[in-house]
Design a protein around this motif. Structure first.
Motif, short mmCIF file in Angstrom:
data_model
loop_
_atom_site.label_atom_id
_atom_site.label_comp_id
_atom_site.label_asym_id
_atom_site.label_seq_id
_atom_site.Cartn_x
_atom_site.Cartn_y
_atom_site.Cartn_z
N ILE A 40 1.10 -0.65 -0.18
CA ILE A 40 0.19 0.20 -0.29
C ILE A 40 1.09 1.36 -0.27
O ILE A 40 0.14 2.43 1.04
N GLU A 43 0.89 5.00 -3.10
CA GLU A 43 0.72 6.30 -2.84
C GLU A 43 2.48 6.95 -2.83
O GLU A 43 3.56 7.98 -3.65
N THR A 106 3.18 2.61 5.36
CA THR A 106 3.18 3.84 5.91
C THR A 106 4.10 4.88 5.77
O THR A 106 3.86 5.61 5.81
N LEU A 110 4.83 7.93 3.74
CA LEU A 110 5.04 9.43 4.78
C LEU A 110 6.16 10.09 4.58
O LEU A 110 6.36 11.46 4.07
N VAL A 236 -1.65 13.52 -5.20
CA VAL A 236 -3.84 13.67 -5.18
C VAL A 236 -4.49 12.13 -4.44
O VAL A 236 -5.82 11.30 -5.70
N GLY A 237 -3.57 10.86 -4.11
CA GLY A 237 -4.08 9.96 -3.87
C GLY A 237 -4.33 9.13 -4.57
O GLY A 237 -5.27 7.67 -5.02
N PHE A 240 -3.58 5.40 -3.99
CA PHE A 240 -4.27 4.79 -3.31
C PHE A 240 -6.02 4.00 -4.58
O PHE A 240 -5.89 3.18 -4.18
N LEU A 243 -4.68 0.70 -6.04
CA LEU A 243 -4.60 -0.27 -5.54
C LEU A 243 -6.31 -0.26 -5.79
O LEU A 243 -6.16 -1.73 -5.23
N ALA A 244 -7.51 0.74 -5.40
CA ALA A 244 -8.93 0.31 -5.50
C ALA A 244 -8.99 -0.38 -6.81
O ALA A 244 -10.07 -1.35 -7.61
N ARG A 290 -15.75 11.79 -7.94
CA ARG A 290 -14.83 11.28 -7.75
C ARG A 290 -15.16 10.51 -6.65
O ARG A 290 -13.99 9.42 -6.56
N MET A 291 -16.25 10.39 -5.29
CA MET A 291 -16.28 9.62 -4.39
C MET A 291 -16.73 7.84 -5.17
O MET A 291 -16.24 6.89 -4.45
N TYR A 294 -14.73 4.72 -5.29
CA TYR A 294 -14.04 4.70 -3.40
C TYR A 294 -15.28 3.26 -3.11
O TYR A 294 -15.13 2.11 -3.00
#
Lengths: 323, 380
Positions: A40, A43, A106, A110, A236-237, A240, A243-244, A290-291, A294
């Motif tokens: 994960i 990103e 993670t 970061l 901007v994601g 992730f 990943l989806a 955009r949602m 997900y």
């Protein structure tokens, strides 16, 4: 030309531009997960690849006389190399150190934006790294003349599109038609059986994670080249979202293509719906579109997880003594 | 002579450590922090060798730079992180990985601000209602992955990641629809009656922004400590975390416990969101960006070994780092160095099992006895 056709010719290249990085990064994650390592950190790796790749492109723009597209290609490769190196940290922690793969990922997520912004602000006094070029290819000579396909695939495109298509086909063949592919798939399903047949689990898993690192790194550069003329420390994601795509595509390359197409389409709709008459009448906020990817992924997960196609051993550190 | 005495003292200390496995975990946590700080120092030396040392000391002692004021601000910065840390830690203890703290925090923040803007009729109860609203919104958002995990067997990490982004877009959308301040392109400010009270804290820490959030954090940490260690409910939650099937076999309702655990975890993150924004001068913005506090909470939970007391200390330590980062700009360093340090600390926390083996191996070598390693955080 009818209005609908015009609309399709207008939207399709945009969808392809979003689809290419999504599909590539998801395909990379597929290699990692099918070899048995959950990744994960996509990103973060995308940010790192984008950061180093765009730095390289900026350098070449100012200090070389290379052709624009050659600069873009170099940037893509540099980004892939950066992603590959960066993903080594995740590989080392999750394969050799048997760490919790979510935690190490993670940390990578970061670290990358923090480093990118720190370096950019230290060098340029702003978090933005601006590149001058516009890497859009308006028309590919000759090929853009082909009816239907020409306007769909060979106008308003990017060099990364063609590179991406080639990589996607090659890697899909490797996954299903070569010895390496079989080994990668077996490591994610039943590593002990693979080990007993002489497969080096560690080596295969490293290959899996590094492929995902290289593709995510390249994806980061593609993201910047396709959607912006600057890099400001984020994708901007998109990682992730990839990943989806992987989950929505149930860990199969062909389904990843469909999933990437659907997700890319939603993204394009979110930014262009005001120009599409039917959607203009409904007038939903763009965030709804955009949602949707997900939410769709959650729905698919909750209905498919009982017979999920997820690699069985993904996420578990390999322990030769545990049968 | 003196050297020999010191050596025996050292060995006795090591022997004592070996008897208590938790101490080995604590040492590995401290090692992770040291490694993180070292990497930060190295980067600072590369960027600007001359200022690196004073800058580094500023980070370390940021909590005390301006005396009581900085201490107060350290608490102020630390509180949300303590709460997201507790949120992640509580889920860890029950065998769940709550990577969705940021989404729960976002929902909590929005709900709290919404109530803070609109429900002025509540008078003196206004801030409490806003706080409670934030807590409930977080609980609701945490409950969803819990339900999906319990009844549909969806991995909570994946579900939470999706919910993080849904929360992020929903936040942007709801701000623009309901509480938009056109002039500044951000959410409206909560009314003064919705701000968290300061009580006597402003006279204790003059000039700082600290508010009663610190008491809420202390109270919740204590509550969780009691729940986890002294109640049947906590025992059941931990059992489900250790082994879901065994807990089910022992007659516990493992599905209910998974849902409750995620709900409580979400409530804690929601509270963090409410506390962050029920203050003067901080505004919720309709930007599509995940709030980092949720991810920092993961680091804090790991460093605090998922124990409420440890998490509280680690969270306040983070508040100090954040304070230090704020003063760091005096030395021409960018405050992102703090994020770099934190991410390296998380990375080394991921290697904690290795670090523990390393510490145990060192002790074994010195005292020649078997040393037991206990996985402190309870994550598998």
């Amino acid at each position: 030309m009818s209005e609908t056709a015009a609309m399709i010719y207008f939207l399709f290249p945009l969808v392809i531009a979003s689809m290419v990085p999504l599909a590539l990064v998801a395909l990379g994650a597929l290699f990692s997960e099918r070899s048995g390592v959950i990744n994960i950190a996509l990103e973060g790796i995308m940010v790192m690849g984008g950061f180093v790749g765009i730095m390289a492109i900026r350098y070449l723009e100012q200090n070389s006389v290379m052709h624009m597209q050659a600069i873009a290609l170099t940037g893509l490769l540099v980004g892939a190399a950066a992603g590959l190196v960066f993903s080594c940290f995740h590989a080392f922690a999750s394969i050799h150190m048997k760490s919790n793969q979510i935690i190490s990922a993670t940390a990578l997520n970061l670290f990358a934006p923090a480093l990118a912004i720190f370096v950019a602000r230290t060098i340029f006094l702003s978090r933005r790294i601006v590149i001058s070029g516009n890497y859009l290819i308006r028309e590919v000579p000759v090929l853009s003349e082909i009816p239907v396909l020409g306007p769909l695939l060979f106008t308003r495109s990017y060099i990364s599109t063609y590179l991406g298509i080639v990589i996607f086909i090659v890697l899909s063949i490797i996954l299903y038609k070569t010895r390496l592919g079989l080994r990668i798939r077996s490591c994610g399903e039943n590593p002990h059986a693979a080990d007993s047949l002489g497969v080096n689990i560690y080596k295969i898993r490293y290959i899996g994670v590094l492929i995902s690192g290289a593709l995510a790194g390249m994806g980061g550069v593609i993201f910047v080249l396709s959607f912006a003329t600057r890099f400001d420390g984020t994708v901007v994601g998109f990682g992730f979202l990839a990943l989806a795509v992987l989950i929505f595509g149930q860990w199969r390359p062909s389904r990843i293509l469909y999933a990437a197409f659907f997700f890319a389409f939603m993204r394009v709709i979110a930014s262009t719906y005001s120009g599409i008459p039917v959607l203009q009448d409904i007038n939903l906020p763009s965030e709804v579109y955009r949602m949707l990817p997900y939410i769709a992924t959650l729905v698919v997960l909750s209905f498919a997880s009982k017979r999920s196609r997820a690699p069985r051993a993904a996420g578990e550190p390999y322990d030769a003594g545990k049968r | 002579m003196k050297q020999a005495e010191q050596a025996t003292l050292w060995i006795r200390l090591l022997q004592k450590t070996a008897e208590r496995p938790t101490r080995i975990s604590v040492i590995s946590s401290i090692l992770a922090i040291i490694f993180g700080l070292l990497v930060g120092l190295i980067i600072m030396v590369i960027v600007n060798p001359g200022e690196a040392l004073p800058g580094f000391l500023t980070i370390l002692f940021g909590a005390f730079n301006e005396g009581l004021r900085s201490i107060g601000n350290t608490l102020y910065f630390g509180v949300p992180i303590v709460l997201t840390g507790l949120s992640v830690a509580f889920a860890f203890r029950t065998g769940l990985f709550n990577i969705g703290a940021t989404g729960q925090l976002t929902m909590g923040a929005f709900t709290a601000v919404y109530i803070g803007v609109n429900w002025g009729f509540l008078g003196p109860l206004h801030w409490a209602a806003a706080l409670l609203g934030g807590m409930l919104a977080g609980a609701l958002w945490g409950c969803i992955p819990g339900l999906l995990k319990a009844f549909r067997n969806v991995h909570e990490v994946v579900a939470s990641i999706m919910l993080n982004y849904i929360a992020m877009y929903m936040n942007t959308m709801l701000i623009q629809q309901l509480i938009y301040n056109q002039q500044y392109a951000r959410a409206m400010s909560p009314q003064p009656s919705a701000r968290l009270p300061v009580w006597f804290l402003d006279s204790l820490f003059p000039g700082s922004s600290v508010n009663i959030g610190i008491f809420i954090a202390i109270g919740l940490a204590a509550l969780l400590h009691v729940i986890l260690n002294k109640t049947v409910f906590g025992y059941e939650l931990k059992s489900v975390g250790f082994n879901r099937d065994a807990a089910k076999y022992a007659g516990m309702n493992e599905k209910r416990n998974v849902v409750l655990s995620m709900t409580i975890s979400g409530a804690l993150s929601g509270t963090a969101g409410a506390i962050m924004f029920l203050v003067a001068g901080k505004h919720l913005e309709p930007v599509n960006q995940l709030m980092q506090e949720g991810f920092t909470g993961i680091a804090i939970a790991l460093l605090g070994l998922s124990a409420p007391v440890g998490v509280f200390l680690a969270g306040i330590f983070y508040g100090g780092l954040e304070q230090g980062g704020y003063y760091l700009q005096l030395y021409d360093f960018m405050p992102e160095i703090i994020d770099i340090i934190i991410s390296v600390i998380i990375y080394f926390s991921a290697l904690s099992l290795f670090l523990q083996k390393f510490v145990a191996g060192y002790i074994r070598q010195k005292i020649g006895a078997e040393v037991e390693i206990q996985e402190g955080s309870g994550i598998k």
